[in-house]
Design a protein around this motif. Sequence first.
Motif, PDB file in Angstrom:
ATOM      1  N   SER A  35       0.827  -1.205   0.000  1.00 42.52           N
ATOM      2  CA  SER A  35       0.000   0.000   0.000  1.00 42.52           C
ATOM      3  C   SER A  35       0.864   1.259   0.000  1.00 42.52           C
ATOM      4  O   SER A  35       0.866   2.020   0.965  1.00 42.52           O
ATOM      5  N   PRO A  36       1.589   1.510  -1.086  1.00 43.84           N
ATOM      6  CA  PRO A  36       2.510   2.647  -1.112  1.00 43.84           C
ATOM      7  C   PRO A  36       1.839   4.019  -1.037  1.00 43.84           C
ATOM      8  O   PRO A  36       2.480   4.989  -0.648  1.00 43.84           O
ATOM      9  N   ASP A  37       0.553   4.083  -1.377  1.00 39.15           N
ATOM     10  CA  ASP A  37      -0.140   5.368  -1.254  1.00 39.15           C
ATOM     11  C   ASP A  37      -0.489   5.690   0.196  1.00 39.15           C
ATOM     12  O   ASP A  37      -0.720   6.842   0.539  1.00 39.15           O
ATOM     13  N   LYS A  38      -0.492   4.682   1.045  1.00 38.24           N
ATOM     14  CA  LYS A  38      -0.815   4.891   2.460  1.00 38.24           C
ATOM     15  C   LYS A  38       0.411   4.878   3.356  1.00 38.24           C
ATOM     16  O   LYS A  38       0.521   5.669   4.287  1.00 38.24           O
ATOM     17  N   VAL A  39       1.319   3.919   3.130  1.00 42.39           N
ATOM     18  CA  VAL A  39       2.489   3.768   3.998  1.00 42.39           C
ATOM     19  C   VAL A  39       3.736   3.987   3.162  1.00 42.39           C
ATOM     20  O   VAL A  39       3.913   3.353   2.118  1.00 42.39           O
ATOM     21  N   HIS A  40       4.611   4.885   3.623  1.00 43.53           N
ATOM     22  CA  HIS A  40       5.779   5.274   2.836  1.00 43.53           C
ATOM     23  C   HIS A  40       7.088   4.681   3.355  1.00 43.53           C
ATOM     24  O   HIS A  40       7.998   4.454   2.578  1.00 43.53           O
ATOM     25  N   ASP A  41       7.178   4.432   4.657  1.00 41.44           N
ATOM     26  CA  ASP A  41       8.431   3.921   5.205  1.00 41.44           C
ATOM     27  C   ASP A  41       8.208   3.481   6.650  1.00 41.44           C
ATOM     28  O   ASP A  41       7.275   3.929   7.316  1.00 41.44           O
ATOM     29  N   CYS A  42       9.088   2.594   7.102  1.00 37.33           N
ATOM     30  CA  CYS A  42       9.151   2.220   8.513  1.00 37.33           C
ATOM     31  C   CYS A  42      10.625   2.224   8.883  1.00 37.33           C
ATOM     32  O   CYS A  42      11.382   1.365   8.444  1.00 37.33           O
ATOM     33  N   GLU A  43      11.012   3.209   9.661  1.00 43.21           N
ATOM     34  CA  GLU A  43      12.410   3.363  10.051  1.00 43.21           C
ATOM     35  C   GLU A  43      12.675   2.697  11.395  1.00 43.21           C
ATOM     36  O   GLU A  43      11.841   2.758  12.300  1.00 43.21           O
ATOM     37  N   LEU A  44      13.861   2.117  11.510  1.00 42.87           N
ATOM     38  CA  LEU A  44      14.334   1.565  12.778  1.00 42.87           C
ATOM     39  C   LEU A  44      15.278   2.585  13.383  1.00 42.87           C
ATOM     40  O   LEU A  44      16.275   2.959  12.773  1.00 42.87           O
ATOM     41  N   HIS A  45      14.980   3.080  14.604  1.00 43.67           N
ATOM     42  CA  HIS A  45      15.803   4.090  15.262  1.00 43.67           C
ATOM     43  C   HIS A  45      16.738   3.479  16.302  1.00 43.67           C
ATOM     44  O   HIS A  45      17.873   3.915  16.440  1.00 43.67           O
ATOM     45  N   GLU A  46      16.225   2.527  17.057  1.00 45.66           N
ATOM     46  CA  GLU A  46      17.018   1.906  18.121  1.00 45.66           C
ATOM     47  C   GLU A  46      16.683   0.424  18.190  1.00 45.66           C
ATOM     48  O   GLU A  46      15.547   0.028  17.958  1.00 45.66           O
ATOM     49  N   GLY A  47      17.665  -0.391  18.561  1.00 48.56           N
ATOM     50  CA  GLY A  47      17.441  -1.811  18.762  1.00 48.56           C
ATOM     51  C   GLY A  47      17.448  -2.590  17.462  1.00 48.56           C
ATOM     52  O   GLY A  47      18.002  -2.156  16.456  1.00 48.56           O
ATOM     53  N   GLU A  48      16.812  -3.751  17.497  1.00 48.47           N
ATOM     54  CA  GLU A  48      16.708  -4.618  16.330  1.00 48.47           C
ATOM     55  C   GLU A  48      15.246  -4.710  15.916  1.00 48.47           C
ATOM     56  O   GLU A  48      14.347  -4.702  16.757  1.00 48.47           O
ATOM     57  N   ARG A  49      15.035  -4.839  14.630  1.00 47.90           N
ATOM     58  CA  ARG A  49      13.672  -4.893  14.106  1.00 47.90           C
ATOM     59  C   ARG A  49      12.885  -6.029  14.767  1.00 47.90           C
ATOM     60  O   ARG A  49      13.337  -7.158  14.807  1.00 47.90           O
ATOM     61  N   GLY A  50      11.729  -5.681  15.321  1.00 48.37           N
ATOM     62  CA  GLY A  50      10.834  -6.670  15.896  1.00 48.37           C
ATOM     63  C   GLY A  50      11.120  -7.080  17.324  1.00 48.37           C
ATOM     64  O   GLY A  50      10.422  -7.920  17.882  1.00 48.37           O
ATOM     65  N   VAL A  51      12.118  -6.483  17.944  1.00 47.08           N
ATOM     66  CA  VAL A  51      12.515  -6.881  19.289  1.00 47.08           C
ATOM     67  C   VAL A  51      11.941  -5.899  20.314  1.00 47.08           C
ATOM     68  O   VAL A  51      11.930  -4.682  20.094  1.00 47.08           O
ATOM     69  N   THR A  52      11.476  -6.416  21.444  1.00 45.65           N
ATOM     70  CA  THR A  52      10.955  -5.584  22.518  1.00 45.65           C
ATOM     71  C   THR A  52      11.991  -4.521  22.904  1.00 45.65           C
ATOM     72  O   THR A  52      13.170  -4.824  23.042  1.00 45.65           O
ATOM     73  N   GLY A  53      11.517  -3.294  23.032  1.00 43.41           N
ATOM     74  CA  GLY A  53      12.391  -2.180  23.367  1.00 43.41           C
ATOM     75  C   GLY A  53      12.886  -1.408  22.152  1.00 43.41           C
ATOM     76  O   GLY A  53      13.418  -0.314  22.280  1.00 43.41           O
ATOM     77  N   SER A  54      12.695  -1.955  20.962  1.00 41.80           N
ATOM     78  CA  SER A  54      13.123  -1.270  19.738  1.00 41.80           C
ATOM     79  C   SER A  54      12.222  -0.069  19.472  1.00 41.80           C
ATOM     80  O   SER A  54      11.036  -0.077  19.798  1.00 41.80           O
TER      81      SER A  54
END
Length: 181
Positions: A35-54
């Motif tokens: 759904s590129p017209d709705k969602v453009h990106d998901c950035e990871l700022h801290e931690g590992e993708r999908g891990v509690t605390g990320s």
Amino acid sequence: MALSGKLIGNVEISKSGDVFHDILRYKPHEVVAASPDKVHDCELHEGERGVTGSVISWHFTHGTYHMTCFFLKSCVTYRLMITFNIYAWKKEGKKKFSKQIIESVNEENHMIVFKVIGGELVDELYKSFVITWHVEPKGDGQVATWTFEFEKPDTSVPYPTSMMDYLCNLVKELDAHNNAK
């Protein structure tokens, strides 16, 4: 005085909970592809993708669609007048972002809890906002459930129904995208 609220939305899906859980947790780029017209990106700022605390942030367009009707008339020989109605959908939306921390993950129940820590939801509207995603069996199929738990600063702040509609429609698009694969 703050007002606590809870809003729940359900969507029947054709894929198993594992598929959606993995996409939201580890492969958010697939949400962007679906759904590129709705969602453009998901950035990871801290931690590992999908891990509690990320800490992650979603960049998206949230808005409404309006239908516009155009009337075209044309003259044809024999003095016949033909009218054409053309309908067009126009999206009126605003680019937004939501910064979140993954508070908990439950593999067995295909559940992820996101606490919103930045973006319009908590910077401008609500005192706190938590989004829970989970998938559970229902009969022969599966049901994806979004739960919002929030605290409104006062009664002038609306319930987040348009955001719930947005996320439920996003799940439908993602399900259709995955079925087309």
